[in-house]
Design a protein around this motif. Sequence first.
Motif, PDB file in Angstrom:
ATOM      1  N   SER A  29     -14.953 -11.101   4.868  1.00 15.54           N
ATOM      2  CA  SER A  29     -15.657 -12.351   4.611  1.00 15.54           C
ATOM      3  C   SER A  29     -15.825 -12.530   3.114  1.00 15.54           C
ATOM      4  N   GLY A  30     -15.770 -13.764   2.657  1.00 11.62           N
ATOM      5  CA  GLY A  30     -15.910 -14.031   1.237  1.00 11.62           C
ATOM      6  C   GLY A  30     -14.622 -13.888   0.468  1.00 11.62           C
ATOM      7  N   GLY A  31     -13.508 -13.706   1.143  1.00 11.94           N
ATOM      8  CA  GLY A  31     -12.224 -13.556   0.449  1.00 11.94           C
ATOM      9  C   GLY A  31     -11.915 -12.112   0.127  1.00 11.94           C
ATOM     10  N   GLY A  32     -10.859 -11.892  -0.612  1.00 15.66           N
ATOM     11  CA  GLY A  32     -10.416 -10.540  -0.921  1.00 15.66           C
ATOM     12  C   GLY A  32      -9.176 -10.186  -0.149  1.00 15.66           C
ATOM     13  N   ALA A  33      -8.799  -8.931  -0.220  1.00 23.72           N
ATOM     14  CA  ALA A  33      -7.555  -8.494   0.391  1.00 23.72           C
ATOM     15  C   ALA A  33      -7.712  -8.327   1.895  1.00 23.72           C
ATOM     16  N   ALA A  34      -6.767  -8.859   2.635  1.00 25.83           N
ATOM     17  CA  ALA A  34      -6.715  -8.676   4.085  1.00 25.83           C
ATOM     18  C   ALA A  34      -5.705  -7.578   4.408  1.00 25.83           C
ATOM     19  N   GLU A  35      -5.958  -6.843   5.501  1.00 25.41           N
ATOM     20  CA  GLU A  35      -5.059  -5.779   5.918  1.00 25.41           C
ATOM     21  C   GLU A  35      -4.445  -6.159   7.263  1.00 25.41           C
ATOM     22  N   LEU A  36      -3.169  -5.910   7.411  1.00 26.05           N
ATOM     23  CA  LEU A  36      -2.476  -6.318   8.629  1.00 26.05           C
ATOM     24  C   LEU A  36      -1.526  -5.228   9.086  1.00 26.05           C
ATOM     25  N   HIS A  37      -1.621  -4.890  10.362  1.00 25.94           N
ATOM     26  CA  HIS A  37      -0.679  -3.980  11.011  1.00 25.94           C
ATOM     27  C   HIS A  37       0.224  -4.822  11.903  1.00 25.94           C
ATOM     28  N   LEU A  38       1.508  -4.703  11.703  1.00 27.69           N
ATOM     29  CA  LEU A  38       2.502  -5.491  12.419  1.00 27.69           C
ATOM     30  C   LEU A  38       3.327  -4.569  13.299  1.00 27.69           C
ATOM     31  N   HIS A  39       3.498  -4.940  14.573  1.00 32.10           N
ATOM     32  CA  HIS A  39       4.247  -4.127  15.532  1.00 32.10           C
ATOM     33  C   HIS A  39       5.389  -4.968  16.106  1.00 32.10           C
ATOM     34  N   LEU A  40       6.601  -4.474  15.974  1.00 36.64           N
ATOM     35  CA  LEU A  40       7.787  -5.164  16.483  1.00 36.64           C
ATOM     36  C   LEU A  40       8.504  -4.242  17.449  1.00 36.64           C
ATOM     37  N   ARG A  41       8.887  -4.770  18.609  1.00 37.50           N
ATOM     38  CA  ARG A  41       9.589  -3.939  19.580  1.00 37.50           C
ATOM     39  C   ARG A  41      10.749  -4.739  20.168  1.00 37.50           C
ATOM     40  N   VAL A  42      11.908  -4.081  20.246  1.00 32.28           N
ATOM     41  CA  VAL A  42      13.136  -4.725  20.721  1.00 32.28           C
ATOM     42  C   VAL A  42      13.527  -4.072  22.037  1.00 32.28           C
ATOM     43  N   PRO A  43      13.888  -4.859  23.056  1.00 32.04           N
ATOM     44  CA  PRO A  43      14.225  -4.266  24.356  1.00 32.04           C
ATOM     45  C   PRO A  43      15.557  -3.528  24.325  1.00 32.04           C
ATOM     46  N   LYS A 115      15.317   1.513  22.125  1.00 35.85           N
ATOM     47  CA  LYS A 115      15.976   2.259  21.066  1.00 35.85           C
ATOM     48  C   LYS A 115      15.413   1.959  19.688  1.00 35.85           C
ATOM     49  N   LEU A 116      14.587   0.943  19.584  1.00 32.41           N
ATOM     50  CA  LEU A 116      14.188   0.528  18.255  1.00 32.41           C
ATOM     51  C   LEU A 116      12.822  -0.163  18.305  1.00 32.41           C
ATOM     52  N   ALA A 117      11.926   0.265  17.406  1.00 29.58           N
ATOM     53  CA  ALA A 117      10.632  -0.382  17.228  1.00 29.58           C
ATOM     54  C   ALA A 117      10.211  -0.188  15.782  1.00 29.58           C
ATOM     55  N   CYS A 118       9.278  -1.026  15.317  1.00 32.33           N
ATOM     56  CA  CYS A 118       8.843  -0.960  13.926  1.00 32.33           C
ATOM     57  C   CYS A 118       7.338  -1.163  13.854  1.00 32.33           C
ATOM     58  N   TRP A 119       6.715  -0.354  13.013  1.00 35.16           N
ATOM     59  CA  TRP A 119       5.301  -0.535  12.686  1.00 35.16           C
ATOM     60  C   TRP A 119       5.226  -0.706  11.175  1.00 35.16           C
ATOM     61  N   ALA A 120       4.605  -1.783  10.710  1.00 31.96           N
ATOM     62  CA  ALA A 120       4.511  -2.062   9.281  1.00 31.96           C
ATOM     63  C   ALA A 120       3.062  -2.310   8.897  1.00 31.96           C
ATOM     64  N   TYR A 121       2.705  -1.857   7.703  1.00 33.60           N
ATOM     65  CA  TYR A 121       1.354  -2.041   7.170  1.00 33.60           C
ATOM     66  C   TYR A 121       1.434  -2.919   5.926  1.00 33.60           C
ATOM     67  N   HIS A 122       0.660  -4.018   5.937  1.00 34.64           N
ATOM     68  CA  HIS A 122       0.677  -4.993   4.848  1.00 34.64           C
ATOM     69  C   HIS A 122      -0.726  -5.177   4.285  1.00 34.64           C
ATOM     70  N   ILE A 123      -0.784  -5.458   2.992  1.00 36.48           N
ATOM     71  CA  ILE A 123      -2.017  -5.897   2.354  1.00 36.48           C
ATOM     72  C   ILE A 123      -1.742  -7.264   1.746  1.00 36.48           C
ATOM     73  N   VAL A 124      -2.520  -8.254   2.157  1.00 35.91           N
ATOM     74  CA  VAL A 124      -2.351  -9.622   1.669  1.00 35.91           C
ATOM     75  C   VAL A 124      -3.578  -9.966   0.843  1.00 35.91           C
ATOM     76  N   ALA A 125      -3.390 -10.096  -0.475  1.00 36.28           N
ATOM     77  CA  ALA A 125      -4.496 -10.336  -1.390  1.00 36.28           C
ATOM     78  C   ALA A 125      -4.465 -11.769  -1.894  1.00 36.28           C
ATOM     79  N   ASP A 126      -5.632 -12.237  -2.357  1.00 42.57           N
ATOM     80  CA  ASP A 126      -5.695 -13.584  -2.911  1.00 42.57           C
ATOM     81  C   ASP A 126      -5.243 -13.616  -4.368  1.00 42.57           C
ATOM     82  N   ARG A 127      -4.856 -12.480  -4.875  1.00 44.73           N
ATOM     83  CA  ARG A 127      -4.261 -12.401  -6.205  1.00 44.73           C
ATOM     84  C   ARG A 127      -3.212 -11.300  -6.162  1.00 44.73           C
TER      85      ARG A 127
END
Length: 851
Positions: A29-43, A115-127
Amino acid sequence: MTGTGSMEHGRLAKGDPGVEITFARFSPSGGGAAELHLHLRVPNDRPFDAQLSALETAHQRASRELGLPADSALFRRLFLSDAANQEDKILASAIGADERTALSLVEQPPLPAAKLACWAYHIVADRPLAKQRLSAATVALGRGPLTRLWTGGVLAPCLGEADAGLQTRALFDTLTAALATQAANPRTHAIRTWLFVANIDKDYSAMAADRRRLFAEHGLTAPMPFRPRAGVSAPMIGRDRMQRDHRDRRHALGKVLMMPGWPKQTCILVMLTALALAALVGCRPRSGRERQEPLDLMTEEDRARFEHLTATPTRPPPPDDLRVTEEDIPALRDALAALAEAPSASPQPLLVRYPLPGTLYPADMAAPLVWWDAEEDDYGPWLIAIRLRESGQKFWFATNEPRWRPPSEAWTQIRAACLGQSDTAHVTVTAFTASSTLTPVARGETHFSVSLHPVEAPLVYRQVPLPITIVDSEDVVWSVGHVASDEPPRTLATGLTECMNCHHAALDGSLAAWDYNSEQRDRSHYVTSEIGPVIHITQENVFDWHQADSEHECAQIGACQAGFAKVSPDGRHIVSPYRSKTTNVLSPTHSLTHSIAVAFHTGILGIYSVATGAITPLPGADDPRYAHNMPDWTPDGRKIVFQRHAVDEAHERRSARLLAQQRRTRPDDHELYMTIEEFDEVFPHPSDLYIIPFNEGRGGSARPIPGAGNNGMNNYHPRVSPDGRWIVFNQSHNGVFIRPDANLYIIPLEGGTARPLASNSAHMDSWHSWSPNSKWLAFASKRDGPYTNVYLTHIDEHGADSPPVILARFRGHGYAINLPEFFNAGVDDLQEMNVEAQIPGTTRCERQEAN
């Protein structure tokens, strides 16, 4: 940076058929860096090249729709089914060739079969991120007071096909050298190590022998007050170019957290072809029984949220020129009054977290917590005004902390005026600029009243460091607290050698009982004790639900378990599931928010006679076609409410297969490790609530409770109110307890329309207990962060609940609270728990395995 925010879990709408894109995002809250975990899975329904192309397309789509800048990714981990043959294609792809991101390749097919999946960690900042390449192998990210080092270079030299003992020594040497660059060392900073071993049947002995020698050389064994635990896991890499080219930073990932004024916090994960080591390091040195938070496992946003909930401030005191006292209140009031003459200078909204608007406190509540949002480095000053609506009386207070409790004398007056809701207290919190001008800049309001009904009974509960997956029994603290006390809760027991967990007490206050088990497959021991100033846990009081059961056979899956037992209202009998087959599933990522899940395969209800020690099945709740769990008594002792679902033999086969695969690398570990999403796919678990007559152990016909089943959901953990009017139970899509969607529902005892409690949140509300007078419900929740707290809500004659009261004084710093249970005990009872018993050396399951 603020210490609060919102957590969002989502799934992108279907694009490529079968490709799944899910994410979890924390936005402060109030802005700042957001953290995101992204999960991708392919059949697994197309060639690998097509799967890789689909994964790249899905990643591009997710980045576009979620607004992820190109430089926001910190690391990506790809799960492969055949790394030796798939590695080159990954490294040549857009998702694997990104030099701005650390990359880890894991040979571990995701579930379901793919056979294939991906886990990615992102930081999205306002600067722009303060992201700096320190070397070919290391990226530094500065965020406020923390610096994180993400590295793929913590690897042993290439040893080719050298034996596992030499590889073990090389890995520890490399780990030691890596820690030295951060002014750290294994002895002071190591918490836990993991060894990933290929060809475990051949390599385990050499690895284990050198590991023991290395632990001794580095001082990682007794008499250290906190020594690392070691674990062994599956081979995870098919081929690793890091062994041949140390300039290549791919395939391994490390994270270093440096906390101001602390030893540097480090989490290093490394992987090698034949043998790899992962070390979790970063704990303040401690002595005796002192416990510290595993801060290296938290985001700084999480940490700030947790610190608001502790009674003792964890930050330095305010500078002298900002410190406020009672003498400053007149000046603050004058500045607030002047605001009425300048409406254009209206302050910004201030969010008051507790009390929630309309909160109803117990008649015997001690001074409660008032907590509002503030910047982490904000020392106020804040002016608190409490106005009684009917009488017009006002109380003024000033503080430098964004959490505050009324002084006892003032609280006694306020509580007396509001008792029985005869008056309402309006609370206004005003924030001022930290300067001589004392300008009001933010203001928030809330209101509360006080019920005629006291709580009267103490709560007995556990305090557990997180994550649970790396906690020993000795880490657990048993405590007792009372809402009427200004004093912190009393410690009942620490340093237990055996695991004590689910517990319950007779409604008449005569008897208490606990599950009492070591880390063995036959988790069916139980202990009883009379309630008094000292709770005596002795060998004579321990019994085994399976000890005289010649019909029960322990299958080679999961654990043989009895648990969730309940003592009858008069203390004469105990009901529990037994002959149970269960699978405990732990988080492979040592998650703070979701550590464990339980799959019930089978189980009947058994009755234990306290007088005779006899254990007999309860007719009507002993049908082997169903699993019977989580019973509770009606207050007259005539009926038992419980959870039931049909036995699914596919669950047992699936569990046996997965556990057999894991035992090749974890021979002494009887739990499975998988994510919550994988658990839901492997162990779908809908169940309904039933009620059955007790008939002094003769049982009868079990019937479903209308409104508490037949809805495709998991309905579980029913608790009957002591006045016999209501059942409060949990409902989730799957699994029990530590579930993000676990909510509380209330229904009349004989059934009807189930209503969700207004106290529910989006982050797990569970393990509830009625006060003996049926007026209050205590429950555990993660609504204020992954460190579980206990909350209290009033239940009126219509079954409606009031906004929850946080029992912030109950939690010790660095612990989660779980299993809160009201005991019908007096003020002088429950002063100490004297634990003398030990589990008998050989259990039924161990005997069967030996044969």
